[in-house]
Each structure stands twice: as C-alpha cells, then as structure tokens.
Design a protein around this motif. Sequence first.
Motif, PDB file in Angstrom:
ATOM      1  N   VAL A  92       0.817  -1.343   0.013  1.00  0.00           N
ATOM      2  CA  VAL A  92      -0.063  -0.060  -0.025  1.00  0.00           C
ATOM      3  C   VAL A  92       0.898   1.359   0.076  1.00  0.00           C
ATOM      4  CG1 VAL A  92      -1.797  -1.131   1.112  1.00  0.00           C
ATOM      5  CG2 VAL A  92      -0.326  -0.170   2.610  1.00  0.00           C
ATOM      6  N   SER A  93       0.398   2.333  -0.496  1.00  0.00           N
ATOM      7  CA  SER A  93       1.171   3.561  -0.614  1.00  0.00           C
ATOM      8  C   SER A  93       1.454   3.959   0.799  1.00  0.00           C
ATOM      9  CB  SER A  93       0.456   4.573  -1.320  1.00  0.00           C
ATOM     10  OG  SER A  93       1.288   5.744  -1.647  1.00  0.00           O
ATOM     11  N   TYR A  94       2.606   4.343   1.022  1.00  0.00           N
ATOM     12  CA  TYR A  94       2.788   5.036   2.479  1.00  0.00           C
ATOM     13  C   TYR A  94       2.764   6.562   2.374  1.00  0.00           C
ATOM     14  CZ  TYR A  94       7.637   4.594   0.414  1.00  0.00           C
ATOM     15  OH  TYR A  94       8.594   4.332  -0.466  1.00  0.00           O
ATOM     16  N   ILE A  95       3.052   7.355   1.373  1.00  0.00           N
ATOM     17  CA  ILE A  95       3.103   8.604   1.119  1.00  0.00           C
ATOM     18  C   ILE A  95       2.747   9.042  -0.139  1.00  0.00           C
ATOM     19  CG2 ILE A  95       5.344   8.837   0.517  1.00  0.00           C
ATOM     20  CD1 ILE A  95       5.529  11.441   2.137  1.00  0.00           C
ATOM     21  N   THR A  96       2.301  10.130  -0.584  1.00  0.00           N
ATOM     22  CA  THR A  96       1.877  10.644  -2.014  1.00  0.00           C
ATOM     23  C   THR A  96       2.705  11.884  -1.953  1.00  0.00           C
ATOM     24  OG1 THR A  96      -0.263   9.791  -2.211  1.00  0.00           O
ATOM     25  CG2 THR A  96       0.201  11.646  -3.546  1.00  0.00           C
ATOM     26  N   THR A  97       3.685  11.954  -2.913  1.00  0.00           N
ATOM     27  CA  THR A  97       4.486  13.084  -3.291  1.00  0.00           C
ATOM     28  C   THR A  97       3.842  13.827  -4.524  1.00  0.00           C
ATOM     29  OG1 THR A  97       5.930  12.114  -4.714  1.00  0.00           O
ATOM     30  CG2 THR A  97       6.318  11.944  -2.225  1.00  0.00           C
ATOM     31  N   TRP A 197       6.674   0.394  -1.670  1.00  0.00           N
ATOM     32  CA  TRP A 197       7.582  -0.738  -1.659  1.00  0.00           C
ATOM     33  C   TRP A 197       7.346  -1.648  -2.961  1.00  0.00           C
ATOM     34  CZ3 TRP A 197       7.254  -0.519   4.004  1.00  0.00           C
ATOM     35  CH2 TRP A 197       8.056   0.596   4.504  1.00  0.00           C
ATOM     36  N   ALA A 198       8.324  -1.938  -3.722  1.00  0.00           N
ATOM     37  CA  ALA A 198       7.993  -2.751  -4.615  1.00  0.00           C
ATOM     38  C   ALA A 198       8.785  -4.313  -4.254  1.00  0.00           C
ATOM     39  CB  ALA A 198       8.684  -2.470  -5.940  1.00  0.00           C
ATOM     40  N   PHE A 199       7.691  -5.372  -4.490  1.00  0.00           N
ATOM     41  CA  PHE A 199       7.933  -6.675  -3.987  1.00  0.00           C
ATOM     42  C   PHE A 199       8.112  -7.588  -5.506  1.00  0.00           C
ATOM     43  CE2 PHE A 199       6.416  -4.753  -0.306  1.00  0.00           C
ATOM     44  CZ  PHE A 199       7.045  -5.156   0.405  1.00  0.00           C
ATOM     45  N   THR A 200       8.773  -8.849  -5.315  1.00  0.00           N
ATOM     46  CA  THR A 200       8.617  -9.712  -6.504  1.00  0.00           C
ATOM     47  C   THR A 200       7.218 -10.002  -6.476  1.00  0.00           C
ATOM     48  OG1 THR A 200      10.962 -10.505  -5.805  1.00  0.00           O
ATOM     49  CG2 THR A 200       9.590 -12.037  -7.318  1.00  0.00           C
ATOM     50  N   GLU A 201       6.799 -10.461  -7.581  1.00  0.00           N
ATOM     51  CA  GLU A 201       5.202 -10.910  -8.031  1.00  0.00           C
ATOM     52  C   GLU A 201       4.851 -11.873  -6.944  1.00  0.00           C
ATOM     53  OE1 GLU A 201       3.334  -9.392 -11.898  1.00  0.00           O
ATOM     54  OE2 GLU A 201       5.046 -10.677 -12.295  1.00  0.00           O
ATOM     55  N   GLY A 202       3.799 -12.189  -6.402  1.00  0.00           N
ATOM     56  CA  GLY A 202       3.365 -12.971  -5.637  1.00  0.00           C
ATOM     57  C   GLY A 202       3.920 -13.458  -4.320  1.00  0.00           C
ATOM     58  N   SER A 203       4.704 -12.161  -3.828  1.00  0.00           N
ATOM     59  CA  SER A 203       5.404 -12.350  -2.811  1.00  0.00           C
ATOM     60  C   SER A 203       4.324 -12.479  -1.549  1.00  0.00           C
ATOM     61  CB  SER A 203       6.475 -11.227  -2.429  1.00  0.00           C
ATOM     62  OG  SER A 203       7.044 -11.164  -1.273  1.00  0.00           O
ATOM     63  N   ASP A 204       4.929 -13.291  -0.315  1.00  0.00           N
ATOM     64  CA  ASP A 204       4.127 -13.435   0.986  1.00  0.00           C
ATOM     65  C   ASP A 204       4.276 -12.595   1.655  1.00  0.00           C
ATOM     66  OD1 ASP A 204       6.610 -14.449   1.464  1.00  0.00           O
ATOM     67  OD2 ASP A 204       5.785 -16.345   2.446  1.00  0.00           O
ATOM     68  N   LEU A 205       5.235 -11.416   1.472  1.00  0.00           N
ATOM     69  CA  LEU A 205       5.551 -10.411   2.335  1.00  0.00           C
ATOM     70  C   LEU A 205       4.902  -9.423   2.331  1.00  0.00           C
ATOM     71  CD1 LEU A 205       9.702 -10.322   1.436  1.00  0.00           C
ATOM     72  CD2 LEU A 205       8.392 -11.410   3.413  1.00  0.00           C
ATOM     73  N   VAL A 206       4.119  -9.078   1.055  1.00  0.00           N
ATOM     74  CA  VAL A 206       2.977  -7.824   0.927  1.00  0.00           C
ATOM     75  C   VAL A 206       2.175  -7.727   1.879  1.00  0.00           C
ATOM     76  CG1 VAL A 206       1.548  -6.701  -0.573  1.00  0.00           C
ATOM     77  CG2 VAL A 206       3.630  -7.854  -1.473  1.00  0.00           C
ATOM     78  N   GLY A 207       1.376  -8.881   2.245  1.00  0.00           N
ATOM     79  CA  GLY A 207       0.459  -8.845   3.214  1.00  0.00           C
ATOM     80  C   GLY A 207       0.863  -8.416   4.795  1.00  0.00           C
ATOM     81  N   PRO A 208       1.977  -9.190   5.033  1.00  0.00           N
ATOM     82  CA  PRO A 208       2.205  -8.663   6.535  1.00  0.00           C
ATOM     83  C   PRO A 208       3.075  -7.290   6.394  1.00  0.00           C
ATOM     84  CG  PRO A 208       3.198 -10.840   5.873  1.00  0.00           C
ATOM     85  CD  PRO A 208       2.688 -10.472   4.693  1.00  0.00           C
TER      86      PRO A 208
END
Length: 213
Positions: A92-97, A197-208
């Motif tokens: 999710v976005s943490y800031i808009t610039t 932040w950008a993650f590898t597609e399908g990463s299980d890190l995105v949810g946490p």
Amino acid sequence: KQFCECLGGRTITIAIENAYLPFNYIDATTGEAGGWDYDAIDEICARINCVPDYQEFAWDGMIIAVSEGHFDLAADGISVTEERSKVVDYSVSYITTDQKILVAKDESEIGSRADLEASYCTVGSMTGTTNYDLSVDVVGEDRIVAFESFAFAVQALMTGDVCAVIMDDVAGQGYQGENADHVDMLPDSLQSDPLGWAFTEGSDLVGPFNEAL
C-alpha cells in the motif's frame, strides 16, 4: 512491539540506493546508511519478526532485479505506476508526493512550469524515473541531461550546468535542507505520485508489510 510471528525470523533482502534523501542516504559525517526506509523497515521487521538485509543497488535496474527475484523488495521512493505493476507487486502507498521544480537560489527567470517550458535551458533528471518522464513532457527529451542519481543532478544545478531539476517534493526538501543557500523549490505541483515498496510478484511479504504499515 512485535504483534505477530508472521515471518518466523526469516531474513529478507532489500535493494536500496542510499542516494535518495530523505528516504535513504549515507550520512556524510558518520558514513552510516540511514533514512526513512531504514527506520520504517526496521520497525516493521520488529513487529512481524523478520531480519532486514539491506543491499546497496543502483536505481537503474532495481525494478527488474526485484521482478527477477534477486531481492525480496526494493525501497527507494518508488512511484506506483501501471507499467511497473506489470512486473512487481506493491505495498500500500505510504506517502503521496508532488513533483516540483528545483531551481538555483538566485534564479529569476524560472518561476513556473510555463517559464521552464518557454526557456531554452537544460533540465537535470534521473533515468528510469517518473520524474524523467514528466521532464520529457515539460521540456522535451532534447533538453534533458540524464544523471545516475538525483544527487548528481542537484550538484549540476548548483554549478549552473542545468537550470532546473524536476523531482519529488519530499526528496526535494531533503536536498534543499542540505543546500539551503544554493537551491529553492517552486511551490506549484506538476504531478502527484503515490509511493510504495516494490516486491517480487506473488510475494508473501506484501500482506504482512501492509498490515504493519
């Protein structure tokens, strides 16, 4: 305070440029890396039980490296775009610039986008960024001088090699704070961009990570 055992203490690799104030940088006095990305990710890992492994990596190629799984995520003030979303997953976005124009302190001829468009001078930007794309829209590619980092672009501004730099206002404030006697940021916003932040597609890190954010 840790609120879950989500990641079981696993190490996550983070591509970071260390050249994008105030999100990440090398402290000129101590030589230590620091910035918002470090503070936020350290706190998130404390909460979801992971160990961050920061690895300095150049911006050019960072998104591709994450998409190919060379890093778990990239932290570098990354604008969320439809094109990038085809190869990486975002938090999710943490800031808009807001993208704004940085000029030299004594600049009297450029006070707006219209002034910059009407001038004949060159504009500094960083390759592979939404700032570069916007610079092309404003002045055309022939008037852009490309740099590997915004630190070099701002230095070129201070030495008079370019007349302006278009960049995110948060980072612009960082460079302005470091060089208060040399640069000014014009007030008008040219474009707003959400950062994530950008993650590898399908990463299980995105949810946490999203839960922690």
